[in-house]
Design a protein around this motif. Sequence first.
Motif, PDB file in Angstrom:
ATOM      1  N   GLU A   1      55.271 -44.008 -41.398  1.00 45.08           N
ATOM      2  CA  GLU A   1      54.650 -44.952 -40.463  1.00 45.08           C
ATOM      3  C   GLU A   1      54.462 -44.313 -39.085  1.00 45.08           C
ATOM      4  O   GLU A   1      53.426 -44.512 -38.431  1.00 45.08           O
ATOM      5  CB  GLU A   1      55.508 -46.225 -40.352  1.00 45.08           C
ATOM      6  N   ALA A   2      55.453 -43.533 -38.664  1.00 53.53           N
ATOM      7  CA  ALA A   2      55.339 -42.832 -37.380  1.00 53.53           C
ATOM      8  C   ALA A   2      54.151 -41.872 -37.408  1.00 53.53           C
ATOM      9  O   ALA A   2      53.404 -41.767 -36.432  1.00 53.53           O
ATOM     10  CB  ALA A   2      56.634 -42.076 -37.069  1.00 53.53           C
ATOM     11  N   ASP A   3      53.950 -41.183 -38.535  1.00 53.65           N
ATOM     12  CA  ASP A   3      52.816 -40.257 -38.663  1.00 53.65           C
ATOM     13  C   ASP A   3      51.489 -41.011 -38.611  1.00 53.65           C
ATOM     14  O   ASP A   3      50.529 -40.553 -37.976  1.00 53.65           O
ATOM     15  CB  ASP A   3      52.922 -39.457 -39.971  1.00 53.65           C
TER      16      ASP A   3
ATOM     17  N   LYS B   1      59.239 -42.350 -41.203  1.00 57.40           N
ATOM     18  CA  LYS B   1      58.504 -41.179 -40.702  1.00 57.40           C
ATOM     19  C   LYS B   1      57.030 -41.299 -41.072  1.00 57.40           C
ATOM     20  O   LYS B   1      56.154 -40.955 -40.263  1.00 57.40           O
ATOM     21  CB  LYS B   1      59.111 -39.900 -41.300  1.00 57.40           C
TER      22      LYS B   1
ATOM     23  N   VAL C   1      56.108 -49.390 -30.247  1.00 54.67           N
ATOM     24  CA  VAL C   1      55.631 -48.071 -29.837  1.00 54.67           C
ATOM     25  C   VAL C   1      55.770 -47.928 -28.322  1.00 54.67           C
ATOM     26  O   VAL C   1      55.372 -48.828 -27.572  1.00 54.67           O
ATOM     27  CB  VAL C   1      54.150 -47.864 -30.254  1.00 54.67           C
TER      28      VAL C   1
ATOM     29  N   PHE D   1      62.260 -39.264 -33.702  1.00 56.24           N
ATOM     30  CA  PHE D   1      61.451 -38.535 -34.695  1.00 56.24           C
ATOM     31  C   PHE D   1      61.295 -37.062 -34.312  1.00 56.24           C
ATOM     32  O   PHE D   1      61.257 -36.201 -35.177  1.00 56.24           O
ATOM     33  CB  PHE D   1      60.092 -39.216 -34.899  1.00 56.24           C
TER      34      PHE D   1
ATOM     35  N   VAL E   1      61.494 -48.152 -38.739  1.00 57.68           N
ATOM     36  CA  VAL E   1      60.193 -47.491 -38.868  1.00 57.68           C
ATOM     37  C   VAL E   1      60.409 -46.203 -39.647  1.00 57.68           C
ATOM     38  O   VAL E   1      61.345 -45.454 -39.366  1.00 57.68           O
ATOM     39  CB  VAL E   1      59.624 -47.145 -37.468  1.00 57.68           C
TER      40      VAL E   1
ATOM     41  N   ASP F   1      61.692 -47.440 -33.132  1.00 56.55           N
ATOM     42  CA  ASP F   1      60.348 -47.462 -32.545  1.00 56.55           C
ATOM     43  C   ASP F   1      59.742 -46.083 -32.714  1.00 56.55           C
ATOM     44  O   ASP F   1      60.358 -45.190 -33.316  1.00 56.55           O
ATOM     45  CB  ASP F   1      60.416 -47.866 -31.065  1.00 56.55           C
ATOM     46  N   VAL F   2      58.520 -45.890 -32.173  1.00 56.41           N
ATOM     47  CA  VAL F   2      57.896 -44.572 -32.158  1.00 56.41           C
ATOM     48  C   VAL F   2      57.566 -44.257 -30.701  1.00 56.41           C
ATOM     49  O   VAL F   2      56.986 -45.098 -30.001  1.00 56.41           O
ATOM     50  CB  VAL F   2      56.610 -44.541 -33.017  1.00 56.41           C
TER      51      VAL F   2
ATOM     52  N   THR G   1      50.908 -41.888 -35.101  1.00 57.95           N
ATOM     53  CA  THR G   1      50.542 -40.684 -34.352  1.00 57.95           C
ATOM     54  C   THR G   1      49.039 -40.447 -34.449  1.00 57.95           C
ATOM     55  O   THR G   1      48.377 -40.136 -33.449  1.00 57.95           O
ATOM     56  CB  THR G   1      51.300 -39.448 -34.888  1.00 57.95           C
TER      57      THR G   1
ATOM     58  N   LEU H   1      54.904 -36.410 -30.127  1.00 55.63           N
ATOM     59  CA  LEU H   1      55.886 -37.365 -30.642  1.00 55.63           C
ATOM     60  C   LEU H   1      57.233 -37.005 -30.023  1.00 55.63           C
ATOM     61  O   LEU H   1      57.662 -35.853 -30.100  1.00 55.63           O
ATOM     62  CB  LEU H   1      55.920 -37.242 -32.169  1.00 55.63           C
TER      63      LEU H   1
END
Length: 371
Positions: A168-170, A166, A294, A195, A164, A204-205, A173, A191
């Motif tokens: 995509e993590a944003d 950053k 997630v 990350f 994943v 994952d996130v 979020t 978060l």
Amino acid sequence: QINEAEVVLFSVPSYACQRRTTLDNHNVTLTDALSLLAENAELSDEDGRGVAFRRAAAVLKALPAPVTAMSQLTGLPCLGDHSLRVIKDILENEASDEVESTKQSDRFKALKVLTGIFGVGSKTADRWIRDGIHNLHQLQESGATLNRAQQAGLEHYDDLNQQVTKAEADAITEIVQEAVVSVLPGAQVVLTGGFRRGKQTGHDVDFLITHPEEGREVGLMPKVVFWLESQGFLLYQKTTRNSYLEVKDGPGRPSSNMDRFERCLSIFKLAKKEERGIKLTNPPAHRRWRAVRVDLVVSPISQFAFALLGWTGSKLFERELRRWAGHEKAMSLSSHALYDNKQSRYLRAASEEEIFAHLGLEYIPPSERNA
Ligand code: GTP
Ligand code: MN
Ligand code: MN
């Protein structure tokens, strides 16, 4: 030509939670090798050996420069005979036979492939291997019974084994934030995981959710999950309840009285970047989304600092914090609380800084917890 007298000597404290470990690792070859042996041990249910290799790798991650000679390692903690042998092999021959043969072994490869399925742990993988199942094709042909998580894991195997980013993590979020404030205005989303430690990719996130007013977070997780589900963001979810009741249980004793939803392991359906916010007119020629793992955790504000510290990682850093607390301070640390065994009382904390202070440790920020 390196003169022995000019060799840099290193010195590091023995617990990872006493050290600052950034993502700037000067010994990647060595730490990758030791991490692979750690992984192999963990996959073979040899947790003790696994931790030993993890600790050795973490010591090398904390060094300010590459190791060039064995003599530099004199006096360093956590480097057992086995780890030293591996390091020596790599320094002298550029590779370790043990690491290379592990990497190539059928068993290790099969364990990696099978535990790469979300919901499959080392025990299940081992059972399958003993039944002659070594890859996904054989698993599908075998008629083995898969639970709901494993079915989802198999279905989204390729996506979930792709890192994943950053970005995509944003994007996730933003979705989680919208879900949370829609169902409970004033609730907060943070978060956590890799990350938060500054990593640019992850498997994952991870999110921690709370509300500044104690008690308002009760019942929040099912509402968030319902919102996400009704918007079509979830491919899979499993919510488990918090079983923690401080007064009744004390540290380490799980309660049978489950009163709060706490964590949700999920798989998100994330629109590809170029597709986000675009309304479909024609059916797409290619898939417009990808699956992303997630983790959501809800914590009451009174436990928030402990939950934040506990879910930021790294895993080894967490393990070392608990070991430090137990062995050096006679305290029990969890993601819910810190208990002082000598004073027979809980120590409150409103921030991570306060927890480190209670533990008699210098504060280490998330970006330096990459042990
Ligand atoms: P990547 O996801 O691989 O980038 O690394 P990560 O550091 O984010 O790892 P992961 O998502 O697996 O875990 C994040 C943090 O949550 C780590 O500190 C774990 O120790 C912690 N964690 C994971 N599972 C649990 C759990 O069941 N209970 C508690 N209390 N903490 C957990
Ligand atoms: Mn993570
Ligand atoms: Mn996670």
